[in-house]
Design a protein around this motif. Structure first.
Motif, short mmCIF file in Angstrom:
data_model
loop_
_atom_site.label_atom_id
_atom_site.label_comp_id
_atom_site.label_asym_id
_atom_site.label_seq_id
_atom_site.Cartn_x
_atom_site.Cartn_y
_atom_site.Cartn_z
N LEU A 42 0.85 -1.19 0.00
CA LEU A 42 0.00 0.00 0.00
C LEU A 42 0.89 1.24 0.00
O LEU A 42 1.76 1.38 0.85
CB LEU A 42 -0.91 0.00 1.23
N ILE A 43 0.66 2.13 -0.96
CA ILE A 43 1.49 3.34 -1.08
C ILE A 43 0.74 4.57 -0.56
O ILE A 43 1.27 5.34 0.24
CB ILE A 43 1.92 3.57 -2.55
N VAL A 44 -0.49 4.76 -0.99
CA VAL A 44 -1.31 5.86 -0.50
C VAL A 44 -2.67 5.28 -0.10
O VAL A 44 -3.38 4.74 -0.94
CB VAL A 44 -1.51 6.97 -1.57
N GLY A 45 -3.01 5.41 1.17
CA GLY A 45 -4.27 4.87 1.66
C GLY A 45 -5.36 5.92 1.63
O GLY A 45 -5.12 7.10 1.94
N GLU A 46 -6.55 5.52 1.21
CA GLU A 46 -7.72 6.41 1.32
C GLU A 46 -7.99 6.61 2.80
O GLU A 46 -7.68 5.76 3.63
CB GLU A 46 -8.92 5.74 0.63
N MET A 47 -8.54 7.77 3.17
CA MET A 47 -8.91 8.00 4.56
C MET A 47 -9.96 6.97 4.99
O MET A 47 -10.58 6.32 4.16
CB MET A 47 -9.43 9.42 4.76
#
Length: 516
Positions: free
Chosen positions: A227-232
């Protein structure tokens, strides 16, 4: 229209109920530590190329491989691939997209074998969560969503929501964004940005760019799949998408989550921070606010909606079917056509609510009561469009056929919300036989004795069906009072409407359930 958000936080999940005019319209669940949510960006590995489908199966760490079609790669896929290789390099010192030279767009009519090969690392974003037997659906057209704007890395386009009706306002927003957006970033202006000032939009744009550019550091140390950028989290994401000034209250049964939500609300509407409240009552939050009762009435195969009329909702792997029935509803002196029109108009509103509430996606076929007048069929069609106006999910509604069948297609990005309303009897465990009711209080007395004598609890709360609660507490010499005098301990008896007749649970002084 007033809106309220009721949030039930438990160790295993967060359940979010959206009420409009006190009526339940959305129910979403987020498991603690849930992965593969829509919007998450992953460094993934190509597992298998499927030339016949012009697609590839991708390993993002889920138990089943995810699916990426060639048309979902986006025209800037080559530039994205170049960025990933540069950012993954240990020697990389680039910290901005503007320093990366763009490559030509990939061919729209091309083949997946021309751009992908097995074992290759790529950046992808979850477009649909895992549903049923299928893994996640992916896209390589990355986007970072905010309250007012959606950031599109590697694009130069600025587009404005079609729901903003004023041409003058559209032009203002487009010029404004074009003047402040960084190079190599496209922007979609959302409907809620209407009337917003440049300072607020500029602040959000910088925040979204900073969020995306964390990928430069994360890709250096990441190993696919990662996972590089997680959604809030789902709670805050829901607020970001649905919050309007009509919100009356946001009530949470967890102080820490309430503080997080209040902080987020303060960033988008500082004057509304005070609407976030922490629920501290003794009853379960959903029971206190009547959500449990609405859930039981709104889910299941049969749903009543007005004057005896009801819907029958069936689900298949291919599509959903909804049948409208007038039941025993009839009005003296009213002809069948008028009666059918009234039921169908009310059914259209209930169907729209059910689609949002259950998050039903794919193909939905609705069998309305037969009407012979083309004008009446048009009225039902218009009512359905109006009722689904508040539905944020992309959808398409077709007019009624002459057989009064309506077809709706609704985007499906996560599994359908399903609540089993029929319960296995906790007393007989489905066998159809229960202990003699004359022995029920003896069983309770035995367990109260065990809790106080063996477990040495200082106080006790017993939750039972309201009828049983009334029996235990009735009179001066009630059973509850006899227990209190016998053990010299504080005993509280609470009636819970959601319990079945002989269901009961014990809780200690910290309101933690005592498992016996």
């Amino acid at each position: 229209m007033s809106s309220d958000l009721i949030i039930d936080v438990s160790p295993s999940e967060v359940v979010i109920a959206l009420l409009e005019n006190k009526r339940l319209v959305e129910l979403t669940r987020e498991k603690s530590g849930a992965k593969f949510a829509v919007g998450d960006i992953y460094l993934a590995k190509v597992k298998k190329i499927m030339p016949s489908l012009n697609a590839a199966f991708i390993d993002v760490g889920y138990e089943k491989d995810a699916f990426l079609h060639y048309l979902d790669m986006g025209p800037q896929f080559s530039t994205l691939n170049k960025f990933m290789k540069i950012a993954s390099s240990k020697k990389n010192r680039i910290s901005s997209l503007s320093k990366i030279h763009s490559l030509p767009d990939i061919n729209k009519e091309g083949k997946v074998t021309e751009v992908l090969k097995a074992g290759q690392n790529i950046l992808v974003q979850i477009a649909k969560e895992p549903i049923s037997t299928k893994g996640p659906r992916l896209t390589s057209e990355l986007s970072i969503a905010g309250r007012n704007l959606v950031l599109m890395p590697f694009s130069d386009k600025v587009s404005v929501s079609q729901k903003i009706s004023s041409t003058e306002e559209k032009n203002r927003l487009k010029k404004l964004i074009q003047s402040i957006r960084p190079k190599k970033y496209g922007v979609i202006v959302r409907t809620v940005a209407e009337g917003k000032r440049v300072a607020e939009l500029d602040q959000e744009l910088k925040r979204l760019v900073a969020k995306f550019e964390t990928t430069f550091q994360k890709l250096k140390i990441a190993t696919a799949p990662a996972l590089i950028v997680g959604e809030m989290d789902r709670t805050t994401a829901l607020l970001r998408d649905i919050y309007t000034p009509t919100f009356n209250s946001i009530i949470v049964n967890d102080a820490a989550v309430a503080d997080d939500i209040a902080d987020y609300i303060a960033t988008i509407a500082p004057e509304k921070r005070k609407i976030v409240k922490t629920y501290k009552g003794g009853q379960p939050i959903f029971e206190y606010f009547g959500v449990d009762k609405q859930v039981k009435a709104s889910f299941g195969q049969t749903v009543s909606f007005k004057n005896g009329a009801y819907l029958i909702i069936e689900h298949t792997e291919a599509f959903h079917v909804i049948d409208v029935n007038s039941g025993n509803r009839s009005k003296a002196g009213v002809d069948q056509e008028t009666n059918a029109l009234e039921v169908n108009l009310a059914a259209a509103e209930e169907v729209a609510r059910q689609l949002r509430l259950r998050d039903m996606g794919g193909i939905i076929v609705i069998d309305f009561i037969d009407m012979h007048g083309a004008g009446n069929r048009q009225k039902v069609f218009e009512r359905m469009k109006e009722a689904m106006g508040d539905d944020r999910t992309k959808h398409n509604i077709l007019p009624l056929s002459k057989f009064c069948l309506m077809q709706i297609t609704r985007q499906r990005v996560r599994p359908e919300e399903h609540v089993e309303t029929a319960e296995v009897c906790p007393s007989c465990k489905g066998t159809g036989k229960v202990m003699p009711s004359i022995l029920f209080t003896d069983e309770l007395s035995s367990k109260v004795n065990y809790i106080f004598k063996d477990l040495n609890k200082k106080s006790l709360t017993l939750k039972v069906h309201p009828y049983v609660a009334a029996f235990l507490t009735k009179g001066i010499h009630s059973i509850k009072r006899k227990w209190a005098f016998k053990y010299f301990r504080r005993i509280t008896v609470e009636g819970v409407n959601a319990y079945s007749f002989l269901e009961y649970h014990f809780y200690d002084d910290n309101l933690e359930e005592i498992i016996l």
